[in-house]
Design an enzyme around this catalytic site. Structure first.
Site, PDB file in Angstrom:
ATOM      1  N   ALA A 268    -134.295 -48.454   2.139  1.00  0.00           N
ATOM      2  CA  ALA A 268    -135.436 -48.434   1.235  1.00  0.00           C
ATOM      3  C   ALA A 268    -134.993 -48.910  -0.136  1.00  0.00           C
ATOM      4  CB  ALA A 268    -136.006 -47.016   1.126  1.00  0.00           C
ATOM      5  N   MET A 269    -135.969 -49.082  -1.029  1.00  0.00           N
ATOM      6  CA  MET A 269    -135.655 -49.614  -2.362  1.00  0.00           C
ATOM      7  C   MET A 269    -136.522 -48.932  -3.409  1.00  0.00           C
ATOM      8  SD  MET A 269    -133.891 -51.642  -4.195  1.00  0.00           S
ATOM      9  CE  MET A 269    -134.094 -51.549  -5.968  1.00  0.00           C
ATOM     10  N   ASN A 271    -137.828 -49.574  -6.350  1.00  0.00           N
ATOM     11  CA  ASN A 271    -138.578 -50.303  -7.382  1.00  0.00           C
ATOM     12  C   ASN A 271    -139.497 -49.356  -8.161  1.00  0.00           C
ATOM     13  OD1 ASN A 271    -137.699 -52.752  -5.924  1.00  0.00           O
ATOM     14  ND2 ASN A 271    -139.175 -52.012  -4.414  1.00  0.00           N
ATOM     15  N   GLU A 304    -134.928 -42.212  -2.928  1.00  0.00           N
ATOM     16  CA  GLU A 304    -135.594 -43.272  -3.703  1.00  0.00           C
ATOM     17  C   GLU A 304    -136.393 -42.667  -4.849  1.00  0.00           C
ATOM     18  OE1 GLU A 304    -134.332 -45.964  -2.988  1.00  0.00           O
ATOM     19  OE2 GLU A 304    -133.659 -45.485  -0.965  1.00  0.00           O
ATOM     20  N   HIS A 307    -134.180 -41.757  -7.737  1.00  0.00           N
ATOM     21  CA  HIS A 307    -133.743 -42.915  -8.510  1.00  0.00           C
ATOM     22  C   HIS A 307    -134.641 -43.151  -9.727  1.00  0.00           C
ATOM     23  CE1 HIS A 307    -130.304 -44.791  -6.709  1.00  0.00           C
ATOM     24  NE2 HIS A 307    -130.868 -45.093  -5.551  1.00  0.00           N
ATOM     25  N   GLU A 326    -125.930 -44.710  -7.575  1.00  0.00           N
ATOM     26  CA  GLU A 326    -125.947 -44.407  -6.140  1.00  0.00           C
ATOM     27  C   GLU A 326    -125.191 -43.119  -5.802  1.00  0.00           C
ATOM     28  OE1 GLU A 326    -128.051 -45.569  -4.441  1.00  0.00           O
ATOM     29  OE2 GLU A 326    -128.579 -47.506  -5.308  1.00  0.00           O
TER      30      GLU A 326
END
Ligand code: B3K
Ligand code: ZN
Length: 867
Positions: A268-269, A271, A304, A307, A326
């Site tokens: 996953a990311m 953004n 995520e 983050h 991370e």
């Protein structure tokens, strides 16, 4: 003839020490997308401001060409290309530079930048994908406020999403078209930009933050998948609440969207405000997802989300600092999952992952510190070292100061660096200042690679127990000599008669050798060391089998209890592999393990989740790691031999356990999940010992299953057995789940990862199956990663397994280099494998390196693995 013409250009190596601040900043950017699957046109308008002396604005590009360049609204020819980068000469302090590019999402098989997946458009920009969309200073220390206009076909792209808030939606510009504008008020680096356009539906919900702000939440999926998003939504809300309570972090936009896509290079990311996920970390229901899938979803959704602060609000100055976001975020997601479920089991699972994925990395040709010093391709550094060892390093800080002082340290970090692109050093300094601890020597964890080895011996005389500890750190590429590290060790000394101890202590090993004296022990105590896995080290303790059996039964630290049993088994299997055991010693060793297992199977005080954990034998890779040079065939034989012995000698107990657990109805409770876990563990041991009995039982479990955990567990066991039931149930599974890619992935994986003697042939045949495709990373990993980590496939003595993976890498590299490069590490283990196989592995790497036009990703990994 000039030979150098035939050679590929020497790779560019980027060094951490060469960091320079950006010459130009981009405080604002406006992107206009004219969307199409075949072609998308992008106009990027950059407000740039000089940040030094240079008049040259360097904009990174990758595989794109500028159709037009404007400076302050005027077309200009005052620009040039430098390799893939576009350079513009700018006389003043501030300008607006506008560039038009045209890209083809459908042709983008790398899945970096803007690409098409099942007709929808989506982006992946970390680490350097934004430069595949438009020319930009594509580095994490350039933070900009983004405004994004999109226009496209209403039919093809009914939903238009980007970061931040939607500020405008409208019809046009032509018939059948619509458009939207999104604005993200938080300055961010280009790697956090995201855009999604497609035919999607949302599961919508809300969350009220601690200061009373309402946040709209959306999880966007393809029509028909909404019912499988509830677990992810719950995980999101739990994460938002947990981060407020545990780290004081509140969400900072009115909207939080997640989109699930089926073609995705990783999990996953993060953004900003628009996370993009691999479908496998969103979609779940009992019919299609296992308990492990549920845990994976919870962990990745949390990761995520976390983050948003550790990564987005405070980002990385450069990619060498990757562990800043991370490592810290992995620790945060681990602590979250510990709080959501069984903390004991979660810790054991995390250690198992570290040992399976990170320890081999740390002892191989690709070893690097958690803050690397150089790279050729940054995508290769999204590693278990940066992520998982990075998390362990920050966990050690927390262990040293305790949770409250650690929180004071992280509060200071968030406060001090909010809105900045920071370094690992900034983080350590904030913990030092906020928690009040000197981390001077501790910083070596950021610069020294390699897993420290700690030897331990406990002596007892005159009522005093004396613990002698010594540490050594093996040499790693580019690092011959190492300094002693700071190693926090949680320890307890048990009285063997009462089975209790006087309380746990924290000792710190920070020199090459140290002694610790513990007075007041009339009897020699039993040493429990490295409780909770308090440091990412390998411990070599001089400890008797008798003491290990004692700890396996009595240790009140769940990790230490698990570890004692693992050690007992490792010692035994290493002795078997050594070949020097007498028959009597073999029997005695197996007997002791069987007795310990019988105690685990029958211990009423244990919950089933923990019982299931204790029943997992050390993995083949971990066993290989204990040897200087391993024979994978011999390891499989020894390990399966022990499983067969346990399956036979504990048959009655395992059958009773399976029977009891089968009566527990499906639920997501710890109790029901534990029951499913022990069922499959029991089957796995029975399959080795009494295969016919196990096949029947597995087939019955398969037929009766009302959930994927039971069905997959049963099929995994059957896939490894030579029984007609194998084919029958594999076919039934495929028919039942046809058209569900995530479940078909499991079908591929189970066969590629099986213990079946013909597993390699199965993998070869599956590569020609109509459901196999090289363009979907999940499918490629399902088949080939499962094969590459299955010694029975990868390490067949003929070398065919190596050849298969070598061919895969060469075929996949031109399609998706990032995914291809991930398959190099298994081949790179050749120095630690017996010479006949080692030569074959090395030959495959040589073949890969010789391939013309190889990507930077694969070249770096393969050449380092040979060097
Ligand atoms: N930050 C992304 C990983 C991006 C990988 C790029 N090759 C996911 C994560 O760690 O949360
Ligand atoms: Zn992450």
């Amino acid at each position: 003839m000039n030979l150098s013409l035939a050679l590929p250009p020497a790779p560019t190596v980027i060094h951490r020490a060469d960091y320079q601040p950006p010459a130009w900043l981009v405080p604002e950017v406006t992107l206009t997308f004219n969307l199409g699957v075949e072609q998308t046109r992008v106009v990027a308008a950059l407000k740039v401001r000089r940040n030094g002396q240079s008049q040259t604005l360097r904009l990174n590009g990758d595989g794109i060409a500028a159709e037009a360049v404007l400076v302050d609204g005027q077309p200009t020819n005052d620009w040039r290309m430098d390799g893939a980068d576009l350079l513009v000469e700018l006389p003043g302090e501030s300008h607006e530079v506008s560039i038009t590019t045209a890209i083809s999402p459908v042709a983008n098989t790398q899945l970096m930048g803007l690409y098409a997946s099942n007709g929808m458009l989506c982006t992946q920009c970390e680490a350097e994908g934004f430069r595949r969309i438009t020319f930009f200073p594509d580095r994490p220390d350039v933070l900009s406020v983004y405004t994004v206009h999109m226009q496209g076909s209403k039919d093809l792209f009914p939903v238009l999403l980007s970061n931040g808030n939607c500020t405008q939606q409208g019809e046009g510009p032509g018939a059948g078209m619509h458009n939207a504008t999104w604005h993200d008020p938080w300055p961010k680096p280009s790697y956090l930009f995201a855009l999604v356009a497609g035919d999607l539906v949302a599961n919508q919900d809300t969350f009220t933050t601690m200061s009373g702000r309402k946040v709209d939440l959306g999880i966007w999926v393809r029509e028909g998948d909404q019912d499988r998003t509830h677990h992810a939504m719950q995980a999101l809300k739990d994460s938002m609440k947990w981060d407020e309570e545990t780290f004081g972090r509140e969400y900072d936009l009115d909207l939080f969207n997640i989109v699930a896509v089926s073609d995705f290079n990783m999990g996953a990311m993060e953004n900003k405000g628009l996370n993009v996920f691999n479908t496998r970390y969103i979609l779940a229901d009992a019919e299609t997802a296992t308990d492990l899938d549920y845990d994976g979803i919870e962990g990745v959704v949390a990761h995520e989300y976390f983050h948003n602060w550790s990564g987005n609000r405070i980002t990385c100055r450069d990619w060498f600092q990757l562990s800043l976001k991370e490592g810290f975020t992995v620790l945060r997601d681990q602590l979250f999952s510990q709080d959501m479920g069984s903390a004991a089991v979660k810790r054991i699972e995390d250690v198992r992952v570290l040992r399976a994925a990170q320890f081999p990395e740390d002892s191989g040709p690709l070893a690097h510190p958690i803050r690397p010093d150089s790279y050729q391709e940054i995508s290769n550094f999204y590693t278990a070292t940066v992520y998982n060892k990075g998390a362990e390093v920050i966990r050690m800080m927390r262990t040293l100061v305790g949770p409250e002082r650690f929180r004071a340290g992280t509060d200071l970090y968030f406060d001090r660096h909010d809105g900045e692109a920071a370094t690992c050093e900034d983080f350590v300094k904030a913990i030092e200042d906020g928690a009040g601890i000197d981390l001077g020597q501790f910083r070596l964890w950021y610069s020294q690679a390699g897993t420290p080895r700690v030897t331990a011996r406990l002596d007892h005389a005159d009522g005093v127990a004396t613990l002698t500890l010594a540490q050594s750190i093996p040499p790693t590429p580019g690092q011959g000599e190492k300094q002693p590290m700071v190693i926090p060790l949680r320890i307890a000394l048990f009285d063997p008669a009462s089975g209790t101890h006087q309380g746990e202590q924290l000792i710190v090993l920070d020199r090459a050798e140290m002694q610790f004296a513990f007075p007041g022990f009339a009897r020699r105590p039993v040493l429990s060391l490295g409780r909770g896995f308090s440091a990412p080290v390998a411990i070599d303790a001089e400890i008797s089998d008798e003491d290990l059996v004692f700890l396996a039964a009595h240790d009140d630290d769940p990790f230490a209890r698990y570890e004692a049993l693992q050690q007992l088994i490792v010692k035994h299997l290493l002795a078997v592999l050594d070949g020097a055991l007498t028959d009597a010693a073999l029997e005695a060793g197996r007997g002791a393990i069987a007795a310990a297992f019988a105690a685990v199977v029958g211990d009423r005080a244990l919950d089933d989740l923990m019982r299931g954990e204790l029943m997992i034998l050390p993995g083949e890779g971990y066993l290989a790691d204990q040897l200087l040079v391993a024979d994978p065939g011999a390891i499989r034989k020894a390990r399966e031999g022990l499983k067969a012995y346990l399956g036979r000698s504990l048959e009655a107990g395992l059958l009773a356990l399976h029977d009891r657990a089968s009566a527990v109805p499906y639920a997501l409770s710890a109790e029901a999940r534990g029951a499913r876990k022990v069922k499959t563990q029991a089957l796995a041991l029975l399959a080795a010992g009494v295969p016919q009995r196990a096949a029947d039982l597995a087939a019955a479990q398969f037929d009766a299953a009302d959930n994927m955990t039971d069905r997959q567990g049963a099929l995994m066991v059957l896939a490894g057995l030579e029984t007609p039931l194998r084919q029958e149930k594999l076919a039934a599974f495929l028919a039942r789940h046809a058209g569900d890619p995530l479940v078909i992935d499991k079908w591929f994986s189970l066969q590629a990862g099986s213990l079946h003697p013909q597993a390699l042939d199965h993998v070869k045949a599956l590569a020609g199956h109509p459901d196999f495709t090289m363009t979907n990373p999940n499918r490629v990993r399902a088949l080939y990663m499962a094969a590459a980590v299955n010694p029975g496939v990868f390490h067949v003595a003929s070398g065919e397994g190596y050849r298969m993976i070598g061919e895969l890498v060469r075929a996949l590299d031109p399609i998706n280099p990032q995914t291809a490069a991930r398959f190099i590490a298994p081949l790179g283990r050749w120095r630690r494998i017996e010479p006949l196989r080692a030569a074959l592995m090395k030959a495959e790497l040589e073949r890969i390196v010789a391939q013309p036009g190889l990507s930077k990703d694969t070249f770096e990994q393969a050449s380092k693995s040979l060097g």
